[in-house]
Design an enzyme around this catalytic site. Structure first.
Site, short mmCIF file in Angstrom:
data_model
loop_
_atom_site.label_atom_id
_atom_site.label_comp_id
_atom_site.label_asym_id
_atom_site.label_seq_id
_atom_site.Cartn_x
_atom_site.Cartn_y
_atom_site.Cartn_z
N HIS A 1 0.78 -1.19 -0.04
CA HIS A 1 0.15 0.05 0.00
C HIS A 1 1.09 1.18 -0.03
O HIS A 1 0.52 2.17 -0.70
CB HIS A 1 -0.87 0.00 1.31
N CYS B 1 -1.97 -3.69 -16.45
CA CYS B 1 -2.33 -2.67 -15.54
C CYS B 1 -1.68 -2.63 -14.17
O CYS B 1 -2.10 -1.91 -13.19
CB CYS B 1 -3.86 -2.65 -15.36
#
Length: 556
Positions: A186, A486
């Site tokens: 993250h 992606c």
């Protein structure tokens, strides 16, 4: 004396500044017994602290917006987990103080996750942060965090919680270095969104002396301790050259000989759109729709709410391409109303498309909302399913799209090795592929994407991963269909050239990376990219693959 350390570079740029360390984590609260008649008061204190921390995380998310908002709202849900709260109250009933009950309840949940094989290690790091925030509030002490400083500095930490990373002030925090984490953690993703140079997985980062001067190269992962004037001048010059190249680069993504490689943006919602537009994104290659489902973990958002959010993103790219990933729930993104709480191995269980096929009404509502949101717009809408394993999965998704009356291209994400190996079969049911290299690496190497100890296996330069990318791209080319990337691999400018050389037809990344990738692609011909791709695949290690590609592209 100048020394060089090497970690994993996860966010481009160079930062030169003095070291400042993150505040120490909350220590274990003392264990002491309370009388039975104090239990209700302590339970009330615990509930108030939990709600206050959850509200603070949501508020931080609202300030940060975009991807950070989704991450922080997930943390807020973690803080309010009803099973955890029930365990806290039970421990208080048998004599624990509120702070000790919180500490022990979270420790038990942490052990449970570790017993599941570390597949939720990413959630463990977030869990620790939530625990520390609740315990600090109950003890009445400040939550350790980013140091106060009037002068810019380089931040050093064991790891950075999303709540800290999301609100870093780039005018003060020149860059950051962590001991733990990986390229798809993250904190790494949020660092790229902020445009802050960052290096993770650096052993011994905590031993760097407070106040010592270091230089951080977020592209190479190198840390120069006490750099010489010559080294600082060299790094500064290289950074200025990069900035000049970025400023001179504009327009659609393409190689120097005109081979088009559309550069798209990864977005988490409407808040991410302005940065994508400013960076010159040619559309959206990954619209993560799960952010909308995090507002309420007990039920899916209404069709009307979904239509409004989707239309905001679609309207931002008139006549552009927007690729929407339907809800990817499960594993590290649990939702109370969808995902089972007792799976022994959630990352290998019911997640992604599997979850949606088990709850067809949720998928149907989302597809219907997308159909309504795109009505009357000239946008090129494409919708894809996460965690497609085989042709049966692809067919089930395509059938659901047609039943919902969706006028769009239907696609499949390649995140599982089986999908790459059988890509041509899957393409009999769908019209495009999109490679999620983060999860594809995780499943290829049995290496959790959030565990710093196995970060070398999460390196997207791993030749085995490049082989799977090549297999997918070759299958798409044989079928006359498109195959994009992606995952975070697309944000590495050098690797972007290799991906183009492998036959990938579009690249999608965080908005901050688009100028770097555009400028690098524009320096090389397609033939050079193809030779670099061949050289990288011929290597045996990720580092050798990177060096081999660099040698080809630099003309060595």
């Amino acid at each position: 004396m100048e020394t060089t350390l090497r970690g994993v570079g996860v966010s481009h740029g160079v930062a030169i500044g003095e070291v400042r360390h993150m505040g120490t984590a909350v220590l274990e609260p003392p264990a002491k017994q309370i009388p039975a008649d104090e239990a209700p008061r302590e339970q009330g204190r615990a509930r108030q602290a939990v709600e206050a921390v959850a509200a603070d995380l949501v508020a931080r998310g609202n300030l940060a917006g975009g991807e950070a908002q989704a991450v922080l709202e997930a943390q807020a849900m973690m803080a309010q987990d009803p099973e955890l709260m029930a365990d806290v109250e039970r421990r208080i009933t048998v004599g624990s103080t509120a702070e000790r009950a919180v500490y022990d309840a979270f420790a038990a949940y942490r052990a449970l996750l570790a017993g599941a094989g570390d597949y939720l290690a990413g959630r463990v790091a977030d869990l620790d942060d939530v625990r520390n925030r609740i315990v600090a509030r109950l003890l009445g002490v400040p939550m350790p965090g980013v140091p106060d400083s009037d002068e810019p500095y380089v931040l050093i930490a064991r790891d950075l919680a999303p709540a800290d990373t999301a609100l870093l002030d780039p005018t003060l925090v020149l860059g950051f270095v962590t001991e733990e984490g990986g390229p798809t953690s993250h904190s790494a993703i949020l660092a790229r969104a902020l445009g802050v140079p960052a290096v993770v997985a650096l052993p011994g980062a905590g031993d760097l002396v407070e106040g010592i001067l270091i230089a951080v190269d977020g592209s190479t992962g190198e840390i120069f301790v006490s750099p010489s004037e010559e080294k600082r001048a060299e790094l500064t010059r290289a950074a200025e050259e990069r900035r000049a190249a970025l400023a001179a680069s504009s327009g659609p993504g393409a190689t120097s000989d005109g081979h088009k490689v559309p550069l798209l943006a990864n977005v988490g919602g409407p808040a991410d759109v302005p940065a994508a537009v400013e960076a010159g994104a040619e559309g959206v290659g990954l619209f993560r729709t799960e952010f909308l489902f995090l507002d309420d973990s007990t039920q899916a958002p209404s069709e009307e709410k979904q239509v409004t959010a989707y239309r905001q993103v679609l309207e931002a790219f008139p006549e552009g391409r927007v690729v929407v990933r339907v809800l990817d729930a499960g594993a590290d993104k649990p939702l109370d109303f969808l995902t089972p709480a007792d799976e022994p191995n959630p990352a290998l269980g019911v997640r992604g498309l599997r979850t949606l096929l088990d709850h067809p009404e949720v998928l149907r509502t989302q597809l219907t909302a997308l159909a309504k949101a795109s009505e009357g717009l000239p946008v090129y809408l494409e919708v894809m399913a996460p965690m497609v394993a085989d042709r049966l999965d692809a067919k089930a998704f395509a059938d659901a799209c047609r039943e919902a009356g969706l006028r769009a291209k239907f696609g499949a994400m390649v995140e599982i090795p089986s999908a790459a190996l059988r890509a041509r079969s899957i393409l009999q049911e769908v019209e495009f592929l999109s490679l999620g290299t983060n999860d594809l690496a995780q499943y290829t190497f049995a290496a959790d994407r959030q565990v710093g100890a196995v970060s070398r296996l999460q390196d997207p330069w791993q030749p085995a991963l490049l082989d799977l990318v090549a297999a997918s791209a070759e299958a798409a080319q044989a079928e006359g269909k498109s195959c994009g990337v992606c995952g975070e691999a697309a944000s590495d400018p050098l690797l972007a050239c290799v991906l183009a050389g492998l036959g990938v037809t579009s690249l999608s990344m965080g908005a901050a990376s688009i100028p770097y990738v555009r400028a690098t692609l524009a320096k090389h011909t397609l033939a050079q990219c193809e030779r670099a791709a061949s050289a990288a695949r011929a290597a045996d290690t990720a580092e050798d693959a990177r060096r081999a590609a660099q040698a080809v592209l630099s003309g060595e």
